[in-house]
Design an enzyme around this catalytic site. Structure first.
Site, PDB file in Angstrom:
ATOM      1  N   GLU A 294      16.628  15.095  14.953  1.00 49.03           N
ATOM      2  CA  GLU A 294      16.773  13.632  15.029  1.00 49.03           C
ATOM      3  C   GLU A 294      18.065  13.140  14.386  1.00 49.03           C
ATOM      4  O   GLU A 294      18.181  11.972  14.022  1.00 49.03           O
ATOM      5  CB  GLU A 294      15.569  12.943  14.364  1.00 49.03           C
ATOM      6  CG  GLU A 294      14.230  13.266  14.986  1.00 49.03           C
ATOM      7  CD  GLU A 294      14.061  12.766  16.410  1.00 49.03           C
ATOM      8  OE1 GLU A 294      15.057  12.340  17.032  1.00 49.03           O
ATOM      9  OE2 GLU A 294      12.927  12.820  16.905  1.00 49.03           O
TER      10      GLU A 294
ATOM     11  N   HIS B 101      12.154   9.517   8.099  1.00 45.08           N
ATOM     12  CA  HIS B 101      11.398   9.544   9.352  1.00 45.08           C
ATOM     13  C   HIS B 101      10.190  10.452   9.141  1.00 45.08           C
ATOM     14  O   HIS B 101      10.334  11.552   8.601  1.00 45.08           O
ATOM     15  CB  HIS B 101      12.255  10.087  10.493  1.00 45.08           C
ATOM     16  CG  HIS B 101      11.458  10.443  11.720  1.00 45.08           C
ATOM     17  ND1 HIS B 101      10.650   9.521  12.366  1.00 45.08           N
ATOM     18  CD2 HIS B 101      11.308  11.607  12.395  1.00 45.08           C
ATOM     19  CE1 HIS B 101      10.060  10.115  13.397  1.00 45.08           C
ATOM     20  NE2 HIS B 101      10.439  11.380  13.432  1.00 45.08           N
TER      21      HIS B 101
ATOM     22  N   TYR C 220       0.707 -10.240   3.847  1.00 48.96           N
ATOM     23  CA  TYR C 220       2.042 -10.736   3.456  1.00 48.96           C
ATOM     24  C   TYR C 220       3.027  -9.606   3.165  1.00 48.96           C
ATOM     25  O   TYR C 220       4.244  -9.795   3.229  1.00 48.96           O
ATOM     26  CB  TYR C 220       1.930 -11.710   2.271  1.00 48.96           C
ATOM     27  CG  TYR C 220       1.760 -11.051   0.925  1.00 48.96           C
ATOM     28  CD1 TYR C 220       2.865 -10.616   0.207  1.00 48.96           C
ATOM     29  CD2 TYR C 220       0.490 -10.865   0.366  1.00 48.96           C
ATOM     30  CE1 TYR C 220       2.726 -10.002  -1.031  1.00 48.96           C
ATOM     31  CE2 TYR C 220       0.337 -10.259  -0.862  1.00 48.96           C
ATOM     32  CZ  TYR C 220       1.453  -9.819  -1.553  1.00 48.96           C
ATOM     33  OH  TYR C 220       1.310  -9.208  -2.762  1.00 48.96           O
TER      34      TYR C 220
END
Ligand code: 13P
Length: 217
Positions: free
Chosen positions: A73, A92, A113
């Protein structure tokens, strides 16, 4: 931190990522901005076997130094660092609950929140593209616009930060949100907080934490 210490901090973060349950095997990868490029985990080396010298140095042109090949990646790590000067570290992983929501191709909406810690009122889900491709990298950069985390459809999650500690912390928080959302979906569609309220939380968060002045300040 000198370079060896940064390399060791990447290994420590990989081990912590698996110990915390947000990743398994070598499904994840981590990078830290360094000089004219980034230090990044090698592809498919079990984290317990990693030594500082196994961490790869990747230049922005995609060339690399080190005894291994960089993470498959590397493109999205490189492209996110290129597009986002505010980002110095990328985590990741394939956390179970984030990936479950990403398999449904859903974003995480403002159920709590704490979504604000990822930079906005939702955590987007980038469309599916094959791992390691330029297409996936493009989708990831887009999904991260004005955000510090995103899901990757049928794949996993990316969390970014100005430091590796903050990117790791965010990755754990995003997995907690995904777990809460998954729990809600067992019961029904949850009510959501408004975009205005999340903006309000973001401004409150600027003052959150240990402050030198009085609590009323
Ligand atoms: P690497 O072992 O190449 O880093 O790949 C794992 C992965 O997450 C692919 O998406």
């Amino acid at each position: 931190m000198n370079e060896t210490q940064i390399r060791q901090s990447i290994i420590d973060a990989c081990l912590a990522m698996n110990a915390s349950g947000i990743n398994q095997g070598t499904s994840g990868n981590i990078s830290v901005r360094h000089g004219e490029g980034l230090l990044i985990t090698p592809t498919s080396v079990p984290y317990g076997d990693l030594r500082p010298e196994d961490i790869m140095f990747l230049r922005m042109d995609g060339s690399f130094d080190g005894p291994n090949r960089p993470s498959s990646e590397w493109r999205f790590h490189r492209d996110i660092m290129r597009e986002r000067p505010d980002v110095n570290a990328i985590v990741h992983a394939h956390p179970t609950f984030c990936t479950t929501i990403a398999i449904l191709e859903k974003p995480i909406p403002p159920i709590h929140y704490m979504i604000a810690v990822a930079g906005g009122h939702d955590i987007r889900c980038a469309p599916y593209a094959t791992f390691g491709t330029e297409e996936l990298s493009r989708f990831a950069v887009e999904a991260l616009q004005d955000r510090k985390a995103c899901l990757l459809a049928h794949h996993g999650m990316i969390a970014v930060g100005d430091t590796l500690d903050r990117a790791m912390w965010l990755a754990v928080e995003v997995e907690a949100l995904a777990r809460q959302y998954h729990g809600c979906l067992q019961i029904g569609e949850p009510p959501l907080l408004s975009e205005d309220e999340i903006q309000n939380v973001i401004s409150h968060m600027a003052n959150y934490g240990h402050q030198k002045k009085s609590a009323a300040a």
